[in-house]
Design a protein around this motif. Structure first.
Motif, PDB file in Angstrom:
ATOM      1  N   GLU A 244       0.820  -1.208   0.000  1.00  0.00           N
ATOM      2  CA  GLU A 244       0.000   0.000   0.000  1.00  0.00           C
ATOM      3  C   GLU A 244       0.857   1.262   0.000  1.00  0.00           C
ATOM      4  OE1 GLU A 244      -4.348  -0.492   1.123  1.00  0.00           O
ATOM      5  OE2 GLU A 244      -3.274  -0.591   3.043  1.00  0.00           O
ATOM      6  N   LYS A 245       1.947   1.235   0.740  1.00  0.00           N
ATOM      7  CA  LYS A 245       2.854   2.394   0.743  1.00  0.00           C
ATOM      8  C   LYS A 245       3.499   2.580  -0.628  1.00  0.00           C
ATOM      9  CE  LYS A 245       3.896   2.074   5.679  1.00  0.00           C
ATOM     10  NZ  LYS A 245       4.923   1.688   6.693  1.00  0.00           N
ATOM     11  N   ALA A 246       3.901   1.477  -1.233  1.00  0.00           N
ATOM     12  CA  ALA A 246       4.516   1.563  -2.566  1.00  0.00           C
ATOM     13  C   ALA A 246       3.509   2.083  -3.589  1.00  0.00           C
ATOM     14  CB  ALA A 246       5.041   0.191  -2.980  1.00  0.00           C
ATOM     15  N   LEU A 247       2.268   1.647  -3.482  1.00  0.00           N
ATOM     16  CA  LEU A 247       1.244   2.069  -4.434  1.00  0.00           C
ATOM     17  C   LEU A 247       0.949   3.557  -4.330  1.00  0.00           C
ATOM     18  CD1 LEU A 247      -1.283  -0.916  -4.370  1.00  0.00           C
ATOM     19  CD2 LEU A 247       0.265  -0.255  -6.225  1.00  0.00           C
ATOM     20  N   ARG A 248       1.034   4.103  -3.113  1.00  0.00           N
ATOM     21  CA  ARG A 248       0.811   5.545  -2.969  1.00  0.00           C
ATOM     22  C   ARG A 248       1.863   6.337  -3.742  1.00  0.00           C
ATOM     23  NH1 ARG A 248      -1.175   4.164   2.350  1.00  0.00           N
ATOM     24  NH2 ARG A 248       0.884   4.385   3.325  1.00  0.00           N
ATOM     25  N   THR A 249       3.092   5.848  -3.687  1.00  0.00           N
ATOM     26  CA  THR A 249       4.165   6.506  -4.443  1.00  0.00           C
ATOM     27  C   THR A 249       3.957   6.341  -5.946  1.00  0.00           C
ATOM     28  OG1 THR A 249       5.752   6.136  -2.643  1.00  0.00           O
ATOM     29  CG2 THR A 249       6.660   6.573  -4.839  1.00  0.00           C
ATOM     30  N   GLU A 251       1.169   5.853  -7.515  1.00  0.00           N
ATOM     31  CA  GLU A 251       0.019   6.638  -7.958  1.00  0.00           C
ATOM     32  C   GLU A 251       0.402   8.100  -8.178  1.00  0.00           C
ATOM     33  OE1 GLU A 251      -4.701   6.355  -7.078  1.00  0.00           O
ATOM     34  OE2 GLU A 251      -3.353   6.343  -5.346  1.00  0.00           O
ATOM     35  N   GLN A 252       1.250   8.615  -7.300  1.00  0.00           N
ATOM     36  CA  GLN A 252       1.713   9.994  -7.457  1.00  0.00           C
ATOM     37  C   GLN A 252       2.676  10.144  -8.635  1.00  0.00           C
ATOM     38  OE1 GLN A 252       3.467  10.878  -3.656  1.00  0.00           O
ATOM     39  NE2 GLN A 252       1.488  11.040  -2.594  1.00  0.00           N
ATOM     40  N   LYS A 253       3.511   9.131  -8.804  1.00  0.00           N
ATOM     41  CA  LYS A 253       4.564   9.196  -9.824  1.00  0.00           C
ATOM     42  C   LYS A 253       4.032   8.954 -11.229  1.00  0.00           C
ATOM     43  CE  LYS A 253       9.165   7.112 -10.583  1.00  0.00           C
ATOM     44  NZ  LYS A 253      10.098   6.064 -10.092  1.00  0.00           N
ATOM     45  N   TYR A 254       3.029   8.060 -11.330  1.00  0.00           N
ATOM     46  CA  TYR A 254       2.534   7.662 -12.662  1.00  0.00           C
ATOM     47  C   TYR A 254       1.005   7.787 -12.749  1.00  0.00           C
ATOM     48  CZ  TYR A 254       7.155   5.460 -13.042  1.00  0.00           C
ATOM     49  OH  TYR A 254       8.504   5.209 -13.070  1.00  0.00           O
ATOM     50  N   SER A 255       0.463   8.863 -12.231  1.00  0.00           N
ATOM     51  CA  SER A 255      -1.000   9.000 -12.175  1.00  0.00           C
ATOM     52  C   SER A 255      -1.663   8.877 -13.539  1.00  0.00           C
ATOM     53  CB  SER A 255      -1.374  10.340 -11.543  1.00  0.00           C
ATOM     54  OG  SER A 255      -0.838  11.417 -12.311  1.00  0.00           O
ATOM     55  N   ARG A 256      -0.977   9.263 -14.606  1.00  0.00           N
ATOM     56  CA  ARG A 256      -1.565   9.191 -15.946  1.00  0.00           C
ATOM     57  C   ARG A 256      -1.320   7.844 -16.627  1.00  0.00           C
ATOM     58  NH1 ARG A 256      -0.260  15.163 -18.642  1.00  0.00           N
ATOM     59  NH2 ARG A 256      -1.345  16.401 -17.042  1.00  0.00           N
ATOM     60  N   LYS A 257      -0.477   7.031 -16.026  1.00  0.00           N
ATOM     61  CA  LYS A 257      -0.102   5.766 -16.670  1.00  0.00           C
ATOM     62  C   LYS A 257      -0.694   4.534 -15.992  1.00  0.00           C
ATOM     63  CE  LYS A 257       4.319   7.108 -18.766  1.00  0.00           C
ATOM     64  NZ  LYS A 257       5.758   6.745 -18.886  1.00  0.00           N
ATOM     65  N   VAL A 258      -1.191   4.671 -14.743  1.00  0.00           N
ATOM     66  CA  VAL A 258      -1.643   3.492 -14.013  1.00  0.00           C
ATOM     67  C   VAL A 258      -3.058   3.678 -13.472  1.00  0.00           C
ATOM     68  CG1 VAL A 258       0.699   2.854 -13.325  1.00  0.00           C
ATOM     69  CG2 VAL A 258      -0.709   4.221 -11.776  1.00  0.00           C
ATOM     70  N   GLU A 336      10.744  -1.796  -8.718  1.00  0.00           N
ATOM     71  CA  GLU A 336      10.310  -2.872  -9.609  1.00  0.00           C
ATOM     72  C   GLU A 336       9.031  -2.497 -10.362  1.00  0.00           C
ATOM     73  OE1 GLU A 336      11.726  -5.768 -10.432  1.00  0.00           O
ATOM     74  OE2 GLU A 336      13.486  -5.298  -9.217  1.00  0.00           O
ATOM     75  N   LEU A 337       8.094  -1.867  -9.674  1.00  0.00           N
ATOM     76  CA  LEU A 337       6.873  -1.426 -10.345  1.00  0.00           C
ATOM     77  C   LEU A 337       7.186  -0.359 -11.397  1.00  0.00           C
ATOM     78  CD1 LEU A 337       4.465  -1.270  -7.268  1.00  0.00           C
ATOM     79  CD2 LEU A 337       4.110  -2.668  -9.320  1.00  0.00           C
ATOM     80  N   SER A 338       8.064   0.545 -11.052  1.00  0.00           N
ATOM     81  CA  SER A 338       8.433   1.613 -11.992  1.00  0.00           C
ATOM     82  C   SER A 338       9.066   1.045 -13.250  1.00  0.00           C
ATOM     83  CB  SER A 338       9.401   2.595 -11.319  1.00  0.00           C
ATOM     84  OG  SER A 338       8.806   3.223 -10.204  1.00  0.00           O
ATOM     85  N   PHE A 339       9.920   0.050 -13.066  1.00  0.00           N
ATOM     86  CA  PHE A 339      10.570  -0.579 -14.226  1.00  0.00           C
ATOM     87  C   PHE A 339       9.531  -1.167 -15.170  1.00  0.00           C
ATOM     88  CE2 PHE A 339      12.073  -4.479 -16.248  1.00  0.00           C
ATOM     89  CZ  PHE A 339      13.107  -3.977 -17.027  1.00  0.00           C
ATOM     90  N   LEU A 340       8.538  -1.842 -14.609  1.00  0.00           N
ATOM     91  CA  LEU A 340       7.513  -2.453 -15.449  1.00  0.00           C
ATOM     92  C   LEU A 340       6.651  -1.403 -16.146  1.00  0.00           C
ATOM     93  CD1 LEU A 340       6.382  -5.382 -13.111  1.00  0.00           C
ATOM     94  CD2 LEU A 340       7.782  -5.564 -15.173  1.00  0.00           C
TER      95      LEU A 340
END
Length: 382
Positions: A244-249, A251-258, A336-340
């Motif tokens: 959940e903590k990773a997803l918050r980041t 969501e902020q980082k890739y709000s238009r992509k995810v 890892e999520l960012s890489f994908l």
């Protein structure tokens, strides 16, 4: 062969049953339907006095007299139908507390099964006495116990694990161990603690009925969809807080992509279908190998964050990733999520390899054949 599978909390026994039936065996499942997951069971046992006001009364009675009303009522349900649970060639227990009873009533039920059937095997597919003992003695071994030792899990919420360290469950383990023919591990997490155990019959991977799981090759035309299904009872044991903590980041980082989908405590039939449109599924951070939810998602062609440690990749001789090895580390998960997200072609490649891996290593009929070979290889010792 006539087989009684005792307990069900992940669909493992249902898939094994389906594989064995394909091979011509007669198979039944006895046990609880595991609450909100509601898996099919041939002989269901209802866990009574387990919610609301009755549960409060039960807890009070247990605290004063040491008597568990739910255990007694489970025993009565079993006793009422006990004639149906005799004459089996093989009985397989899903763990050392398959009926969720206190020692006295669990022992009475198991003693009847031991005395009235030919062979009994024990599955190590979750926490049990030997697994918990190993994890506490080896605190660097990747497991949910690491979260407990780090103070992240309240002891009250860890009771279904800590109970295996009590004297009564040690006695129950010894009773079971003296009556079973062998122990089978369902994945690497349970395999390693059993190495060199005299009754260890080996690792047989979880069976997956791919005929019931449609594989839809992934396409990414718009947003990358990430699914996070939470079972609140196992929130910290699975490392959901890290996700959940990773997803918050993310969501902020890739709000238009995810697009992020999070669910909590939904029925199995709903859960297994709700993530159909997802590309990535977040499963757990404290595993060495994949559990049942992860495997089913991989069979659907999802990229799953789960256990995939070196022991797992070496066991299956893998040179390319079929899933993402998750760790209880927010920065790592974000990386890892960012890489994908930034390399969507890798999502599609891993997803395709995941399905191929499941078909090769977890086919429910092939796995059923392995169980039959193990069950047929030993004669009862009592």
């Amino acid at each position: 062969m006539k087989v009684l599978l005792v307990g069900e909390f992940s669909r493992l026994h249902n898939s094994l049953k389906e594989g064995l039936q394909e091979l011509g065996h007669e198979v039944y499942i006895l046990g609880h339907q595991d609450g909100f997951k509601n898996y099919p069971v041939d002989f269901p046992i209802e866990k009574k006095w387990d919610s609301g006001f009755l549960k409060k009364i039960k807890i009070t009675v247990n605290a004063i007299f040491g008597f568990d009303i739910s255990s007694y009522l489970t025993y009565l349900q079993f006793k009422k139908n006990k004639s149906k649970f005799t004459g089996f060639d093989v009985v397989q227990l899903i763990n050392e507390n398959s009926f969720y009873c206190q020692y006295y009533f669990e022992k009475k039920i198991l003693d009847f099964l031991f005395q009235n059937n030919s062979k009994t095997y024990l599955l190590s597919s979750g926490y049990d006495y030997l697994n918990v003992e190993y994890c506490f003695e080896n605190p660097n071994y990747k497991s949910g116990i690491q979260g407990y030792l780090a103070g992240r899990i309240n002891p009250k919420r860890f009771g279904n694990v800590l109970k295996f360290r009590t004297s009564s469950f040690k006695k129950l383990h010894q009773f079971i161990y003296s009556n079973i023919v062998g122990i089978i591990a369902s994945d690497i997490d349970y395999h390693i603690p059993l190495l060199n155990n005299s009754k260890y019959s080996g690792l047989i991977p979880n069976p997956i009925n791919t005929a019931k799981i449609d594989f839809q090759p992934l396409t990414i035309s718009n947003k990358i969809i990430i699914f996070h299904g939470i079972n609140k009872a196992n929130y910290f044991k699975k490392g959901n807080d890290y996700f959940e903590k990773a997803l918050r980041t993310i969501e902020q980082k890739y709000s238009r992509k995810v697009e992020i989908i999070t669910t909590r405590d939904i029925p199995y039939s709903t859960y297994i279908n709700i993530y159909n449109k997802a590309h990535i599924l977040l499963d757990q951070t404290y595993a060495n190998d994949q559990g049942y939810n992860a495997l089913e998602a991989m069979a659907k062609g999802k990229v799953v964050f789960t256990g995939a440690e070196k022991e797992f990749t070496e066991h299956y001789n893998l040179t390319e990733r079929v899933c993402i090895n998750a760790l209880p580390d927010v920065d790592y998960l974000v990386h890892e999520l960012s890489f994908l997200i930034e390399n969507p072609n890798e999502i599609i490649a891993i997803a395709n390899r995941a399905r191929t891996f499941i078909e090769k290593e977890h086919d429910y009929i092939k796995i059923a054949e392995q169980y039959f070979e193990v069950w047929n290889s030993k004669t009862t010792s009592y």
